[in-house]
Design a protein around this motif. Structure first.
Motif, PDB file in Angstrom:
ATOM      1  N   ARG A  51      49.939  31.567  56.842  1.00 56.75           N
ATOM      2  CA  ARG A  51      49.839  32.627  55.860  1.00 56.75           C
ATOM      3  C   ARG A  51      51.168  32.904  55.152  1.00 56.75           C
ATOM      4  NH1 ARG A  51      44.902  34.219  56.497  1.00 56.75           N
ATOM      5  NH2 ARG A  51      45.046  35.743  54.843  1.00 56.75           N
ATOM      6  N   GLU A 180      47.794  20.626  52.238  1.00 63.57           N
ATOM      7  CA  GLU A 180      46.384  20.318  52.006  1.00 63.57           C
ATOM      8  C   GLU A 180      46.220  18.840  51.690  1.00 63.57           C
ATOM      9  OE1 GLU A 180      44.334  22.972  49.346  1.00 63.57           O
ATOM     10  OE2 GLU A 180      42.550  21.715  49.290  1.00 63.57           O
ATOM     11  N   GLU A 214      52.885  36.894  39.750  1.00 62.53           N
ATOM     12  CA  GLU A 214      51.761  36.397  38.973  1.00 62.53           C
ATOM     13  C   GLU A 214      51.709  34.866  39.024  1.00 62.53           C
ATOM     14  OE1 GLU A 214      51.575  38.225  35.209  1.00 62.53           O
ATOM     15  OE2 GLU A 214      49.643  37.294  34.721  1.00 62.53           O
ATOM     16  N   GLU A 217      50.305  33.716  42.375  1.00 61.20           N
ATOM     17  CA  GLU A 217      48.838  33.808  42.434  1.00 61.20           C
ATOM     18  C   GLU A 217      48.188  32.752  41.531  1.00 61.20           C
ATOM     19  OE1 GLU A 217      47.397  35.650  44.837  1.00 61.20           O
ATOM     20  OE2 GLU A 217      49.492  35.998  45.307  1.00 61.20           O
ATOM     21  N   GLN A 218      48.868  32.437  40.418  1.00 65.53           N
ATOM     22  CA  GLN A 218      48.325  31.388  39.541  1.00 65.53           C
ATOM     23  C   GLN A 218      48.385  30.027  40.246  1.00 65.53           C
ATOM     24  OE1 GLN A 218      47.254  32.181  35.986  1.00 65.53           O
ATOM     25  NE2 GLN A 218      46.052  30.429  36.675  1.00 65.53           N
ATOM     26  N   ARG A 220      47.884  29.490  43.271  1.00 63.24           N
ATOM     27  CA  ARG A 220      46.712  29.462  44.144  1.00 63.24           C
ATOM     28  C   ARG A 220      45.506  28.880  43.396  1.00 63.24           C
ATOM     29  NH1 ARG A 220      45.661  32.768  48.438  1.00 63.24           N
ATOM     30  NH2 ARG A 220      47.366  34.211  48.127  1.00 63.24           N
ATOM     31  N   THR A 221      45.354  29.319  42.145  1.00 65.60           N
ATOM     32  CA  THR A 221      44.197  28.850  41.372  1.00 65.60           C
ATOM     33  C   THR A 221      44.381  27.381  40.972  1.00 65.60           C
ATOM     34  OG1 THR A 221      45.027  29.457  39.184  1.00 65.60           O
ATOM     35  CG2 THR A 221      43.929  31.171  40.439  1.00 65.60           C
ATOM     36  N   LEU A 222      45.623  26.980  40.734  1.00 67.07           N
ATOM     37  CA  LEU A 222      45.882  25.574  40.387  1.00 67.07           C
ATOM     38  C   LEU A 222      45.583  24.674  41.577  1.00 67.07           C
ATOM     39  CD1 LEU A 222      49.161  26.093  38.335  1.00 67.07           C
ATOM     40  CD2 LEU A 222      46.978  25.279  37.442  1.00 67.07           C
ATOM     41  N   ARG A 223      45.924  25.156  42.763  1.00 68.18           N
ATOM     42  CA  ARG A 223      45.609  24.403  43.984  1.00 68.18           C
ATOM     43  C   ARG A 223      44.098  24.262  44.136  1.00 68.18           C
ATOM     44  NH1 ARG A 223      47.509  26.485  49.933  1.00 68.18           N
ATOM     45  NH2 ARG A 223      46.549  24.860  51.189  1.00 68.18           N
ATOM     46  N   GLY A 224      43.375  25.352  43.889  1.00 64.27           N
ATOM     47  CA  GLY A 224      41.919  25.301  43.967  1.00 64.27           C
ATOM     48  C   GLY A 224      41.345  24.304  42.974  1.00 64.27           C
ATOM     49  N   LEU A 225      41.903  24.318  41.770  1.00 60.46           N
ATOM     50  CA  LEU A 225      41.388  23.412  40.738  1.00 60.46           C
ATOM     51  C   LEU A 225      41.732  21.960  41.078  1.00 60.46           C
ATOM     52  CD1 LEU A 225      39.787  23.555  38.113  1.00 60.46           C
ATOM     53  CD2 LEU A 225      41.946  23.640  36.868  1.00 60.46           C
ATOM     54  N   ARG A 228      39.104  20.691  43.329  1.00 58.51           N
ATOM     55  CA  ARG A 228      37.917  20.344  42.548  1.00 58.51           C
ATOM     56  C   ARG A 228      38.127  19.023  41.794  1.00 58.51           C
ATOM     57  NH1 ARG A 228      32.444  21.624  41.822  1.00 58.51           N
ATOM     58  NH2 ARG A 228      31.897  20.890  39.761  1.00 58.51           N
ATOM     59  N   LEU A 237      40.475  17.776  34.508  1.00 60.15           N
ATOM     60  CA  LEU A 237      40.921  18.952  35.262  1.00 60.15           C
ATOM     61  C   LEU A 237      42.339  18.730  35.767  1.00 60.15           C
ATOM     62  CD1 LEU A 237      37.811  20.054  37.390  1.00 60.15           C
ATOM     63  CD2 LEU A 237      38.643  21.007  35.234  1.00 60.15           C
ATOM     64  N   ARG A 240      44.802  19.291  33.074  1.00 65.76           N
ATOM     65  CA  ARG A 240      44.969  20.724  32.777  1.00 65.76           C
ATOM     66  C   ARG A 240      45.952  21.347  33.785  1.00 65.76           C
ATOM     67  NH1 ARG A 240      45.783  23.638  29.124  1.00 65.76           N
ATOM     68  NH2 ARG A 240      45.602  25.797  29.687  1.00 65.76           N
ATOM     69  N   ILE A 244      49.719  23.058  32.911  1.00 65.99           N
ATOM     70  CA  ILE A 244      50.101  24.441  33.250  1.00 65.99           C
ATOM     71  C   ILE A 244      51.335  24.431  34.153  1.00 65.99           C
ATOM     72  CG2 ILE A 244      49.355  26.565  34.369  1.00 65.99           C
ATOM     73  CD1 ILE A 244      46.452  25.686  33.584  1.00 65.99           C
TER      74      ILE A 244
ATOM     75  N   LEU B 144      46.144  41.286  40.449  1.00 64.66           N
ATOM     76  CA  LEU B 144      46.752  40.069  41.021  1.00 64.66           C
ATOM     77  C   LEU B 144      45.970  39.556  42.233  1.00 64.66           C
ATOM     78  CD1 LEU B 144      50.651  40.547  41.112  1.00 64.66           C
ATOM     79  CD2 LEU B 144      49.292  39.020  39.670  1.00 64.66           C
ATOM     80  N   GLY B 147      43.523  36.464  42.174  1.00 62.60           N
ATOM     81  CA  GLY B 147      43.862  35.044  42.171  1.00 62.60           C
ATOM     82  C   GLY B 147      43.052  34.331  43.241  1.00 62.60           C
ATOM     83  N   GLU B 151      40.629  31.188  42.592  1.00 64.44           N
ATOM     84  CA  GLU B 151      40.773  29.934  43.345  1.00 64.44           C
ATOM     85  C   GLU B 151      39.418  29.487  43.902  1.00 64.44           C
ATOM     86  OE1 GLU B 151      43.132  30.068  46.936  1.00 64.44           O
ATOM     87  OE2 GLU B 151      42.834  27.933  47.310  1.00 64.44           O
ATOM     88  N   VAL B 154      37.072  28.150  41.057  1.00 63.90           N
ATOM     89  CA  VAL B 154      37.321  26.810  40.502  1.00 63.90           C
ATOM     90  C   VAL B 154      37.057  25.722  41.533  1.00 63.90           C
ATOM     91  CG1 VAL B 154      38.878  27.586  38.691  1.00 63.90           C
ATOM     92  CG2 VAL B 154      39.832  26.882  40.894  1.00 63.90           C
ATOM     93  N   ARG B 155      37.245  26.035  42.817  1.00 69.54           N
ATOM     94  CA  ARG B 155      36.921  25.027  43.838  1.00 69.54           C
ATOM     95  C   ARG B 155      35.424  24.713  43.836  1.00 69.54           C
ATOM     96  NH1 ARG B 155      40.695  23.330  47.916  1.00 69.54           N
ATOM     97  NH2 ARG B 155      42.482  24.716  47.861  1.00 69.54           N
ATOM     98  N   PHE B 179      43.443  34.922  35.305  1.00 69.00           N
ATOM     99  CA  PHE B 179      43.808  33.665  35.967  1.00 69.00           C
ATOM    100  C   PHE B 179      42.963  32.506  35.446  1.00 69.00           C
ATOM    101  CE2 PHE B 179      45.324  36.640  39.334  1.00 69.00           C
ATOM    102  CZ  PHE B 179      46.655  36.261  39.286  1.00 69.00           C
ATOM    103  N   LEU B 183      43.754  28.783  33.034  1.00 68.60           N
ATOM    104  CA  LEU B 183      43.254  27.431  33.299  1.00 68.60           C
ATOM    105  C   LEU B 183      42.369  26.936  32.155  1.00 68.60           C
ATOM    106  CD1 LEU B 183      42.172  27.802  37.057  1.00 68.60           C
ATOM    107  CD2 LEU B 183      44.389  27.084  36.170  1.00 68.60           C
TER     108      LEU B 183
END
Lengths: 325, 344
Positions: A51, A180, A214, A217-218, A220-225, A228, A237, A240, A244, B144, B147, B151, B154-155, B179, B183
């Motif tokens: 964490r 990951e 910010e 946290e962004q 985090r979303t890039l890792r998720g994408l 995918r 993807l 993209r 970013i 915030l 996020g 995540e 998008v997964r 967020f 993307l």
């Protein structure tokens, strides 16, 4: 085999099993190779299983350029390296032989590399990893990527994910572990690379980026994408994500000409742009599944040259001949 | 992380449901755990909240429950300020069993009494200055926190073209949307509000549909990020929540009904767009209301002739509890929206 049975070493094809290690009776000549990378598709800070936040990256491999290291054992008492300035590579070979129970070992280590130094192609890490592999081969074994990474970090304080070859991983380059495993392979990409600026960068002396909440946290979303993108084998993807991440990097290590690279990428319908977050390399990513990928890569290369960029290269990853013909 | 914390961090994650070929729903048991945990984590690490400290917040529902769960597990004292019109006995007991102190203002007008609740809260902060106030309406950490939702989305979904969600504090829709829009710059953000909520320019008044809307405009609502605003009356929302349960076996609250109604219409109108809707809480709390036939039949206007399409407005204007209207908001500031703030 447990340590308790070490006195009953068993011989097999010139090797001896000792304390659970496969160990050659004596060192032999060993050869190791490691490829370059072309900067990163993503770099930032990411939450680990503990964490806590860790600096980590997702490397873009550059399979055309590589280092070959050769280790000849000797009884000179030291590890001598050529070229003489590759002291980290020598240290890596020594650490590897110590790790395998051969310390203190001696020998001659030769580094031959086609990777330009200091621009973010990972030349130093490739030298180190090739040397680790050469030393391991000399000891008659090979090491897991996780062990290679740990030794590489011990030898040069930071590493990249090249020990994982072409497996996509989110890799903590200062701590040497994988946050990951993205599982699949890289989607089919054609990369047209260039350099933004000509001055080499001393990676280890760069100040570390201090990302905002910010941005964290962004990431985090890039890792998720990225998860995918690899699962779906989707170069768009991934492009993209790279764009970013490159834009965030511009706030910390701005590259001259980055806007021009982006606009060329847009003009030619590229998936995105990527950069070396600690170097001068930039790349335009094209979908290798497109029948026109090869001709488009040529046009992009022309456009980069006409805009004054240096060292324009083209290569493909899992492109299956996209650049042939 | 102790084992209770692991449970709560898993409990805050949504389950995904595919409602249509181009519509995914992120179904939360208790969405507000996400911002609550994020804000408390930050307050702990910055020293604003020390071990065993006191937390106070004004909330009419699930944000309070999320804080109460965390306060119980982490050993904080918690005071929640609400309005008598907004809290039922069962929910109050659920909070108090977790150790929370609940104070309810009288709320004679039945508007949610946000001003009086804030005055009460200020009194608490004056009496006990060490109190930590999470400020869900204005604390940028609320947005915030999403996020984590972006995540997850998008997964599961990959590219997103349209995000539909309810607005109360603005945190979930504007946070997640912000967020996702980084993307996917073409992302369309669709806000779901209800009549007589001031968020998008209605005059304040009694609202039968609770859990979305507001009687004040919170800083976490970024009007200039919103493309389209829907006002769903309570009856179509109740009807949609029941239909949602019947069709998909997903038991959600009335605000989720409103959001699913809007999202279903959107996804049907634009089959090429990848749509996502946020459904913020489950239906158990509403078993004696919208999931109770007798309760519903006592409502004026029920059974509702549930609209299947909204009425498009060119100016902001309030409707009744049976209506469903929308405007093309066009990423405007609140003051620039025609009709916003007019007194009817």
């Amino acid at each position: 085999m447990s340590p308790g049975t070490a006195d009953r070493d068993s011989f097999e094809a010139g090797r001896v099993f000792y304390n659970g290690h496969v160990r050659a009776i004596s060192l032999q000549t060993g050869i190791g190779q490691a490829i370059a990378h072309h900067g990163e598709l993503l770099q930032g800070v990411f939450q680990g299983r503990d964490r806590r936040l860790h600096r980590a990256l997702l490397t873009l491999p550059h399979p055309l350029r590589m280092t070959t290291a050769t280790f000849w054992p000797s009884s000179s008492g030291v590890i001598a390296v050529r070229p003489a300035d590759r002291t980290k590579a020598a240290r890596a070979a020594k650490l590897t032989l110590d790790h395998l129970g051969f310390g203190p070992a001696a020998g001659d280590l030769t580094i031959e590399s086609t990777i330009p130094v200091g621009h973010g192609y990972g030349s130093s890490t490739a030298d180190v990893i090739a040397s680790i592999r050469a030393a391991a081969a000399s000891a008659g074994t090979s090491l897991r990527p996780s062990a290679v990474s740990r030794l590489a970090i011990e030898a040069e304080t930071a590493s990249d994910a090249i020990a994982y070859c072409e497996q996509p991983v989110l890799f903590s380059h200062r701590e040497g572990f994988v946050l990951e495993h993205f599982g699949a392979e890289y989607p089919p990409l054609v990369v047209v690379g260039c350099r933004c600026g000509t001055e080499p960068v001393d990676t280890l002396r760069l100040p570390r980026a201090r990302y905002s909440s910010e941005e964290i946290e962004q990431f985090r979303t890039l890792r998720g994408l990225a998860g995918r993108a690899f699962a779906q084998q989707d170069p768009w993807l991934l492009g993209r994500i790279a764009t970013i991440s490159a834009c965030i990097s511009q706030r910390y290590l701005p590259k001259p000409g980055f806007d021009a690279v982006r606009s060329i990428a847009e003009d030619f319908g590229a998936c995105g742009v990527q950069v070396s977050h600690s170097g001068t390399v930039a790349g335009i990513l094209l979908d290798a599944r497109n029948r026109e990928a090869a001709s488009r890569a040529l046009s992009v290369a022309d456009a980069l040259l006409r805009s004054g960029f240096h060292d324009v290269t083209r290569f493909s990853i899992n492109g299956e001949g996209a650049l042939a013909g | 992380m102790n084992r209770e914390e692991q449970y709560l961090s898993e409990y805050e994650a949504p389950r995904f449901a595919k409602l249509r070929p181009n519509l995914h729903a992120a179904c939360f048991p208790l969405m507000k755990l996400l911002p609550a945990r994020f804000i408390l984590d930050r307050a702990q690490s910055s020293g604003q909240l020390s071990a065993g400290g006191h937390i106070a917040e004004t909330t009419s529902g699930t944000f309070g429950l999320a804080l109460a769960l965390l306060a119980a597990v982490r050993g904080y004292e918690l005071t929640l300020v609400t309005a008598s019109s907004l809290i039922d006995d069962a929910f109050r007991r659920r909070l108090e069993l977790l150790g929370a102190a609940v104070r309810a203002t009288a709320d004679h007008k039945g508007t949610g009494d946000q001003e009086a609740r804030l005055a009460e809260l200020r009194g608490i902060l004056e009496d006990r200055p060490e109190t930590f106030w999470p400020r869900q309406y204005d604390n940028p950490q609320n947005a915030l926190a999403y996020g984590r939702l972006a995540e997850r989305i998008v997964r599961v979904v990959g590219r997103v073209d349209c995000l539909v969600g309810c607005v109360g504090s603005g945190g979930s829709l504007c946070g997640t949307g912000g967020f996702l829009r980084t993307l996917f710059p073409g992302l369309r953000l669709v806000a779901v509000d209800t009549n007589r909520s001031v968020l998008f320019g209605h005059p304040a008044g009694p609202r039968l549909l609770r859990g979305l809307g507001n009687s004040i405009v919170p800083a976490n609502l970024k009007h200039e990020a919103i493309d389209e605003v829907h006002w769903v009356g309570a009856l179509p929302a109740f009807s949609a929540a029941r239909a949602h349960y019947r069709e998909h076996a997903i038991f959600m609250g009335p605000t989720s009904g409103a959001a699913a109604l809007v999202a279903g219409w959107h996804a049907g109108r634009d089959p090429g767009a990848s749509c996502v809707v946020i459904l913020p809480d489950e239906g158990h709390r509403y078993q004696d209301t919208l999931y109770d036939d007798a309760w519903l039949e006592a409502l004026e206007g029920w059974p509702v002739c549930a609209p299947t399409t909204p009425v498009q407005l060119t100016r902001v204007q309030p409707g009744g509890e049976c209506d469903w209207t929308y405007v093309e908001w066009r990423r405007r500031e609140l003051r620039d929206a025609p009709g916003a703030g007019d007194v009817p």
